[in-house]
Design an enzyme around this catalytic site. Structure first.
Site, PDB file in Angstrom:
ATOM      1  N   ASP A 153       0.952  -1.016  -0.051  1.00  0.00           N
ATOM      2  CA  ASP A 153       0.122  -0.074  -0.046  1.00  0.00           C
ATOM      3  C   ASP A 153       0.752   1.508   0.500  1.00  0.00           C
ATOM      4  O   ASP A 153       2.108   1.215   0.411  1.00  0.00           O
ATOM      5  CB  ASP A 153      -1.040   0.009   1.227  1.00  0.00           C
ATOM      6  CG  ASP A 153      -1.443   1.184   1.394  1.00  0.00           C
ATOM      7  OD1 ASP A 153      -1.996   1.799   0.413  1.00  0.00           O
ATOM      8  OD2 ASP A 153      -2.145   1.555   2.573  1.00  0.00           O
ATOM      9  N   ASP A 211      -7.313  -2.667   2.636  1.00  0.00           N
ATOM     10  CA  ASP A 211      -6.268  -3.734   2.321  1.00  0.00           C
ATOM     11  C   ASP A 211      -6.177  -5.460   3.328  1.00  0.00           C
ATOM     12  O   ASP A 211      -5.393  -6.524   2.676  1.00  0.00           O
ATOM     13  CB  ASP A 211      -4.524  -2.835   3.364  1.00  0.00           C
ATOM     14  CG  ASP A 211      -4.223  -1.860   2.698  1.00  0.00           C
ATOM     15  OD1 ASP A 211      -3.973  -1.162   1.305  1.00  0.00           O
ATOM     16  OD2 ASP A 211      -4.129  -1.159   3.277  1.00  0.00           O
ATOM     17  N   ASP A 226      -2.044  -1.052   6.003  1.00  0.00           N
ATOM     18  CA  ASP A 226      -2.206  -0.923   7.071  1.00  0.00           C
ATOM     19  C   ASP A 226      -4.002  -0.580   7.159  1.00  0.00           C
ATOM     20  O   ASP A 226      -4.435  -0.167   8.561  1.00  0.00           O
ATOM     21  CB  ASP A 226      -2.074   0.109   7.586  1.00  0.00           C
ATOM     22  CG  ASP A 226      -2.317   2.145   7.220  1.00  0.00           C
ATOM     23  OD1 ASP A 226      -2.718   2.089   5.942  1.00  0.00           O
ATOM     24  OD2 ASP A 226      -2.146   3.104   7.462  1.00  0.00           O
TER      25      ASP A 226
END
Length: 877
Positions: free
Chosen positions: A321, A616, A612
């Protein structure tokens, strides 16, 4: 759907619910809590340790031992299984406790209208139909359809990956298939109000929210297998086949050559199978992983599942990410462009005003940035604290880097009136007293601010167009660009809404970006050096994502970027083909992230996913290894991951890669030691049976070698330090077995050397008239010495033992001495002597056995030398 229709569908009123209605809906819908799997009880964690193919083989071995009356053998095996389960259970329970100690996503309070009054209630008590007030700083407690909004902006980065706050509009009505980030009339559970205020009706709670849907998706989805489990399953199948084949061969040779009965040889074959299995491997595997877990914890990586320890080291691709993982998720001013086109760089990362403005900037520019601002930024004993829109906080940090504080400016320029930022206006303005005049400060979209300024004395329209072109160029570089302007003489009535400012002085552009985390660029380079592909998977805009990727050295061209819209048009096979060339996946939804991970796995990658946010979590779940951020990450993300990075730093992943590779190296060393010693025992027995001799070692003696003497040595191998720089080599191919060509060569050679030497000695002793029991005693002692020499051979697959200092692992020296000392003591203790059939030996016999054992060292050193010469040949050529 218009707000009125939403209220009718919910059977609610803009004035809120009554307490009775709320109680009825609580009974129907349940509390507003995210769905999650409760942590498993310790007894279940203990039982789970037995869910391993190798444990199945050991259990079968124990049953066979009982069937043939070898209760001592069965007891040894059962003890090994219990010790393995206890160690694994304790380690996993400790890791789960450390992970669950992190804060929950929805642990807040909400201002709710009940019975016509505003009450502050725990968020878990919200029900559909409740009317909730939202204001700057609130965490949105449920999915809320806005009824009114005034300058409301929400940070939805944990849901969408978009780093910039999203403006909300209660009057907006869009398509029912609009993506989560485009629903401007909605505030979603888990997001944070960074600016403005609003009122809305709760439309979904708990598991029915957008967050809850993802949580349900995560908890219900089958997790990907860590690389270690994949390789161990293949290894266990190999061991099972090898053991069964060897046992069958022994039985066949006994019947055909020695004319023994099938029943007698079946029992002998079963005994051999029990003894040939590396019974100590499960315990040692657990200890190797537990040691690596401790090493990782010291470097900031919390391991939730032992099998995932070496996963990062084996992975060939990391899908990361962007927001909060590669970047700091703290908007930062990096550049100021003045009206003459001169660029001034600003140092520092994040909201904390550590850094400086590298050149001269008009004080009026800084003044406008600080005064036209609704954020707060102050220092306390425990560090810097901030509140408000990320843009406002970034501008306050710029002011403090230039030596200007908001408190000081407001004292000299009291606020008279303001125009809050509205999406349709695309600007914000504040009006202040200034020595008898009115000072107007404006910030906003470049085109809006430029239109408010007077250009007659600056070249007219050409000058304005030049600034507009400059703003477009800055945006293409990945910056979020705001225009800054000020002016005097604006007629403002303190009690009335001020008009749009006109005739302003253009001061310049402020250029912001969500900056890279410290050390991330080096970490990405280290991954690339280690042969690991790093790809960015984000919900952010392709231009912004590419700018970050360029800074990281991950990508430099648009054709290396794939947007969510483009992904929708690709078939799974086409997406799989794009994995090889695409390094940035932008504007992706959670389901698209999932598709990317599946495509990468289908392309042959062992995939690690870092992230986080709630968005995700599905990808974290199906990846071979999921890596969640511990500080800023959500519980849903941590629940889906096998590893948690405690400091939220992507750079810590490199430490995880290193420790994972060291763990895998040590695991191979242990497997080599145990399997080669077990194979040597098989060779010894096969040669004896084929030549018509009795068994050189009894089953209990074989188990003593496998579990006790060898069991001490292999534990010390688990503590081996790294060999050189493990990050300089490429990851193991995903389809490579633990038993690759090099290990097979080493196992066959060492097993043959030990087995042939042991049988030759046994034959010589029996042919000389020595009793079987004494000959077995001497062969048993020889194999104890073989094991002590062989742990030196196991320290490296290619490097000479004489180049590896024993001082680097004193535990190994202690283990060798301990194993020998334990066997020496057993020879002199009556009970152990009778159990093992062992008795004391004279010094001359020990010296002879030591000389034979050292021959094994010579054989393996020659093999390593030949391997090094062959490996260097192509390079020299």
């Amino acid at each position: 759907m218009p707000a009125a229709d939403v209220l009718r569908a919910l059977d609610a009123d803009a004035g809120g619910l009554t307490a009775a209605q709320a109680d009825a809906r609580m009974a129907a819908h349940g509390p507003n809590e995210l769905p999650s799997k409760p942590p498993p009880p310790f007894w279940w964690v203990f039982i789970r340790q037995f869910n391993s193919p190798l444990i199945y083989i050991l259990a079968a071995a124990a049953v066979f031992s009982v069937a043939i009356g070898e209760f001592t053998d069965a007891g040894f095996v059962v003890a090994v299984m219990l010790v393995n389960a206890i160690i694994g259970s304790i380690q996993e329970a400790k890791a789960e406790k450390a992970s669950s100690a992190l804060q929950k996503l929805i642990v807040t309070r909400a201002t709710v209208v009940r019975d016509g009054e505003s009450l502050e209630l725990p968020a878990r008590e919200l029900v559909p139909g409740d009317v909730v007030w939202l204001e700057s700083g609130n965490r949105v407690p449920a999915d809320i359809r806005l009824l009114s909004a005034h300058g409301l902006e929400a940070d939805e980065s944990l849901l969408t990956g978009e780093s910039l706050a999203v403006s909300k509009n209660s009057a907006w009505v869009g398509h029912d298939r609009a993506t989560l980030g485009d629903r401007r009339n909605m505030c979603h559970a888990g997001s944070v109000v960074v600016r403005g205020r609003g009122r809305g009706v709760v439309v979904a709670t708990g598991g029915t929210t957008s967050v809850g849907a993802l949580a349900l998706d995560v908890t219900g989805r089958e997790a990907g297998k860590p690389p270690l489990l994949v390789r161990m399953e293949k290894f266990t199948k190999f061991i099972g086949i090898a053991v069964l084949a060897s046992a069958a061969l022994v039985a066949l040779l006994g019947v055909l050559i020695q004319n023994k009965s099938w029943g007698e040889m079946f029992m002998a074959a079963v005994a051999l199978a029990v003894s040939a299995i590396p019974e100590g491997l499960p315990v040692t595997l657990t200890i190797v992983l537990a040691i690596a877990t401790s090493r990782m914890a010291r470097r900031g990586v919390v391991v939730r599942k032992l099998a995932a320890v070496e996963g990062l080291g084996s992975c060939t691709m990391i899908a990361s990410d962007k927001t909060g993982t590669l970047t700091a998720n703290e908007l930062t001013v990096k550049l100021v462009m003045l009206p003459d086109g001169h660029e001034v760089e600003v140092s520092g990362v994040g909201y904390a005003p550590t850094g400086e403005v590298s050149g001269e900037v008009d004080p009026a520019f800084i003044r406008a940035c600080v005064l036209c601002n609704e954020g707060t930024l102050h220092r306390a004993e425990d560090g810097w604290h901030w509140r408000g829109d990320p843009t406002d906080v970034a501008l306050l940090a710029l002011g403090q880097k230039a030596g200007v504080t908001r408190e000081g400016l407001e004292a000299a320029h009291p606020l008279v009136n303001q125009i809050p930022f509205e999406p349709e206006h695309k600007y914000a303005a504040t009006f202040h007293r200034d020595a008898g005049d009115t000072l107007c400060c404006v910030k906003g979209a470049p085109e809006r601010v430029l239109d408010m300024c007077t250009w007659a004395r600056k070249g007219g329209d050409p000058a304005r167009q030049a600034m507009a072109d400059a703003a477009a160029h800055l945006a293409a570089r990945g910056f979020r660009v705001l225009g800054i302007a000020d002016g005097h003489g604006q007629s403002v009535d303190q009690a009335a809404a001020p008009p749009e400012p006109k005739g302003l002085r253009f001061l310049g552009f402020v250029c912001m970006i969500d900056p890279l985390r410290e050390g991330v660029k080096d970490a990405v380079a280290a991954c690339r050096k280690a042969g690991i592909t790093v790809a960015m998977v984000t919900g952010d805009h392709p231009v912004t994502a590419l700018a970050i990727a360029r800074e990281l050295g991950m990508a430099d061209a648009r054709d290396q970027v794939l947007s969510g819209g483009e992904i929708e048009k690709l078939s799974p096979d086409e997406l799989q083909q794009r994995i090889a060339v695409t390094r940035v996946f932008a504007r992706t939804s959670p389901q698209q992230k999932l598709a990317i991970v599946n495509a990468a796995r289908a392309a042959g990658h062992f995939v690690a996913v870092t992230g986080d946010g709630v968005n995700d979590a599905p990808a974290l779940r199906v990846a071979n290894i999921g890596v969640a951020m511990g500080k800023s990450g959500t519980d849903v993300a941590r629940e889906a991951a096998e590893l948690v990075i405690s400091d939220d730093n992507f750079a810590t992943i490199v430490a995880g890669v290193e420790e994972g590779r060291v763990a895998y190296d040590n695991l191979r060393k242990v497997i080599f030691l145990l399997v080669s010693c077990g194979a040597a025992e098989v060779v010894l027995v096969l040669l004896a049976v084929a030549a018509g001799y009795p068994l050189p070692l009894l089953p209990v003696q074989l188990l003593w070698l496998n579990l006790v003497t060898n069991g001490i040595q292999d534990k010390a191998l688990a503590l081996e330090p790294r060999e050189g720089d493990v990050l300089d080599r490429k990851p193991k191919p995903p389809n490579e077995r633990i038993f690759n060509r090099l290990m097979i060569e080493r196992v066959l050679l060492s097993a043959a050397a030990m087995g042939v030497a042991g049988f030759a000695l046994f034959k010589v002793l029996l042919d000389s008239g020595m009793e079987e029991s004494m000959a077995r005693n001497i062969v048993l002692a020889l194999f104890v010495l073989f094991e002590n020499v062989h742990i030196g051979n196991a320290r490296s697959e290619t490097r000479s033992l004489f180049t590896v200092s024993p001082l680097k692992n004193l535990w190994l020296v202690a283990a060798a001495l301990g194993a020998f000392g334990l066997h020496f003591a057993a020879m002199h203790i009556p009970y152990m002597s009778n159990l093992l059939g062992a008795s004391p030996l004279d010094l001359r016999t020990w010296a002879t056995l030591a000389a034979i054992a050292l021959g094994l060292l010579a054989v393996m050193e020659v093999h390593k030398l030949v391997h090094r010469i062959l490996a260097q040949g192509p390079a020299r050529a």
